[in-house]
Design a protein around this motif. Structure first.
Motif, mmCIF file in Angstrom:
data_model
loop_
_atom_site.group_PDB
_atom_site.id
_atom_site.type_symbol
_atom_site.label_atom_id
_atom_site.label_comp_id
_atom_site.label_asym_id
_atom_site.label_seq_id
_atom_site.Cartn_x
_atom_site.Cartn_y
_atom_site.Cartn_z
ATOM 1 N N VAL A 20 0.845 -1.190 0.000
ATOM 2 C CA VAL A 20 0.000 0.000 0.000
ATOM 3 C C VAL A 20 0.879 1.237 0.000
ATOM 4 C CG1 VAL A 20 -1.878 1.202 1.176
ATOM 5 C CG2 VAL A 20 -1.703 -1.286 1.336
ATOM 6 N N SER A 21 0.575 2.198 -0.853
ATOM 7 C CA SER A 21 1.343 3.437 -0.894
ATOM 8 C C SER A 21 0.420 4.600 -1.256
ATOM 9 C CB SER A 21 2.495 3.327 -1.889
ATOM 10 O OG SER A 21 3.410 4.402 -1.711
ATOM 11 N N ASP A 49 -4.066 6.785 5.850
ATOM 12 C CA ASP A 49 -4.705 5.580 5.322
ATOM 13 C C ASP A 49 -3.688 4.471 5.088
ATOM 14 O OD1 ASP A 49 -7.235 6.703 5.370
ATOM 15 O OD2 ASP A 49 -7.119 7.434 3.305
ATOM 16 N N VAL A 50 -2.473 4.838 4.681
ATOM 17 C CA VAL A 50 -1.420 3.841 4.503
ATOM 18 C C VAL A 50 -1.084 3.198 5.849
ATOM 19 C CG1 VAL A 50 0.989 3.462 3.846
ATOM 20 C CG2 VAL A 50 -0.458 4.956 2.453
ATOM 21 N N VAL A 51 -0.931 4.023 6.888
ATOM 22 C CA VAL A 51 -0.610 3.503 8.224
ATOM 23 C C VAL A 51 -1.735 2.611 8.745
ATOM 24 C CG1 VAL A 51 -0.271 4.172 10.633
ATOM 25 C CG2 VAL A 51 0.973 5.356 8.820
ATOM 26 N N GLY A 60 3.195 -1.243 3.938
ATOM 27 C CA GLY A 60 3.019 0.118 3.440
ATOM 28 C C GLY A 60 4.344 0.753 3.064
ATOM 29 N N VAL A 61 4.295 1.706 2.152
ATOM 30 C CA VAL A 61 5.478 2.448 1.725
ATOM 31 C C VAL A 61 5.169 3.935 1.821
ATOM 32 C CG1 VAL A 61 7.038 2.972 -0.187
ATOM 33 C CG2 VAL A 61 6.268 0.624 0.179
ATOM 34 N N PHE A 182 12.393 6.073 0.903
ATOM 35 C CA PHE A 182 11.065 5.618 1.301
ATOM 36 C C PHE A 182 11.210 4.498 2.323
ATOM 37 C CE2 PHE A 182 10.434 7.648 -2.720
ATOM 38 C CZ PHE A 182 9.158 8.179 -2.686
ATOM 39 N N LEU A 183 10.338 4.483 3.321
ATOM 40 C CA LEU A 183 10.330 3.426 4.320
ATOM 41 C C LEU A 183 9.270 2.394 3.974
ATOM 42 C CD1 LEU A 183 10.624 5.453 7.651
ATOM 43 C CD2 LEU A 183 12.460 4.457 6.267
ATOM 44 N N VAL A 184 9.629 1.123 4.161
ATOM 45 C CA VAL A 184 8.685 0.022 4.009
ATOM 46 C C VAL A 184 8.223 -0.367 5.407
ATOM 47 C CG1 VAL A 184 8.320 -2.284 3.077
ATOM 48 C CG2 VAL A 184 9.938 -0.723 1.958
ATOM 49 N N LEU A 185 6.931 -0.320 5.645
ATOM 50 C CA LEU A 185 6.372 -0.453 6.987
ATOM 51 C C LEU A 185 5.542 -1.724 7.123
ATOM 52 C CD1 LEU A 185 5.124 3.233 7.253
ATOM 53 C CD2 LEU A 185 7.299 2.309 8.087
#
Length: 285
Positions: A20-21, A49-51, A60-61, A182-185
């Motif tokens: 999701v990004s 919304d990503v979080v 998420g990114v 960018f962080l991948v979460l």
């Protein structure tokens, strides 16, 4: 206070089928998500919304920092407030283009505020008689430009094909070596890979030398810090937390001992995750 607790445990790994990004289509965030994984990418309209999707078990990114404009503060605030972890990072080159319709008279340039700032010299000297307007995203700028021939958008090259626009100029950013991290979460971080980075947030205690003592934990062990930045807690004036990156994995012995000692010097500590360091795309050239 920070939204997490001092905990060296790892949450269970979930089966993640979607990345999701941030949308809409044609953003650098979408590009980063596709570089991270070949899984299906779902685009959301906001970082919140990503979080939320990450909290429900998806990956998420989100953008974290740009080499010209610095840290994306909204992402930092969300990391502080939510119990999610960083499981990876992606670094991509930001190559801004001017998109529009060839032969049209441009009266206004639109884009995300950060993209406009990254192209300030070009917009000032090459398009000095044209108005500039900030919108919610580079993709939103392209959507507007598609419907109005007198507009031009600062946006990624990929957006030209996506929205049927012409590339009027390319490489218009002020500095050619323009990178965004960018962080991948997710709900879990990664085991040690031998080439890792750890990110954490902490509040120092209200006494002289507390920040010095906190950073000394890393200096004494020859641990390299690659990022240190303060951010208002949003609780009261003058109250700040620090976000810090160091090279190494929190589960390796040396780093684990450092974090245990760090807890003695800080008021609150939240480990945001340990993950493999991304390859700088400039090093591939």
């Amino acid at each position: 206070m920070l939204g997490g607790k001092f905990d060296f445990g790892v949450m269970p790994i979930l089966c993640l089928m979607v990345v999701v990004s941030l949308g809409p289509k044609g953003t650098f965030s979408e590009k980063a998500a596709r570089e991270w994984s070949d899984k299906k990418v779902r685009l959301e309209s906001s970082s919140e919304d990503v979080v939320k999707a990450v909290e429900e078990g998806e990956t998420g990114v989100l953008p974290f920092e740009n080499s010209l404009e610095g840290t994306v503060l909204r992402t930092v605030d969300l990391l502080a407030a939510h119990d999610i972890l960083i499981k990876g990072e992606v670094v991509i080159e930001i190559d801004h283009c001017l998109l529009g319709y060839s032969g049209s008279e441009i009266r206004e340039v639109v884009s995300h505020s950060q993209a406009l700032r990254q192209c300030r010299e070009y917009l000032t000297h090459e398009l000095n008689n044209i108005d500039v307007r900030a919108v919610s995203s580079t993709a939103k700028a392209v959507e507007l430009t598609k419907s109005e021939e007198e507009l031009a958008a600062v946006a990624p090259r990929e957006a030209a094909n996506e929205y049927g626009l012409d590339i009027l100029d390319e490489g218009i950013q002020d500095v050619k070596d323009n990178l965004t991290r960018f962080l991948v979460l997710g709900l879990e971080d990664c085991p040690p890979s031998g080439n890792d980075k750890t990110t954490l947030l902490f509040y120092v205690k209200d006494r002289p030398g507390s920040l010095y003592d906190s950073l000394g934990v890393f200096a004494e062990r020859d641990i390299n810090l690659t990022k240190l930045e303060s951010r208002p807690s949003r609780e009261k004036l003058g109250d700040y937390f620090f976000i810090l990156d160091f090279e190494g994995h929190r589960k390796d012995k040396k780093f684990k001992k450092a974090l245990v000692e760090l807890k003695n010097h800080v008021r609150d500590l939240k480990i945001l995750g340990s993950y493999p360091k991304a390859t700088n795309p400039q090093n591939k050239k």
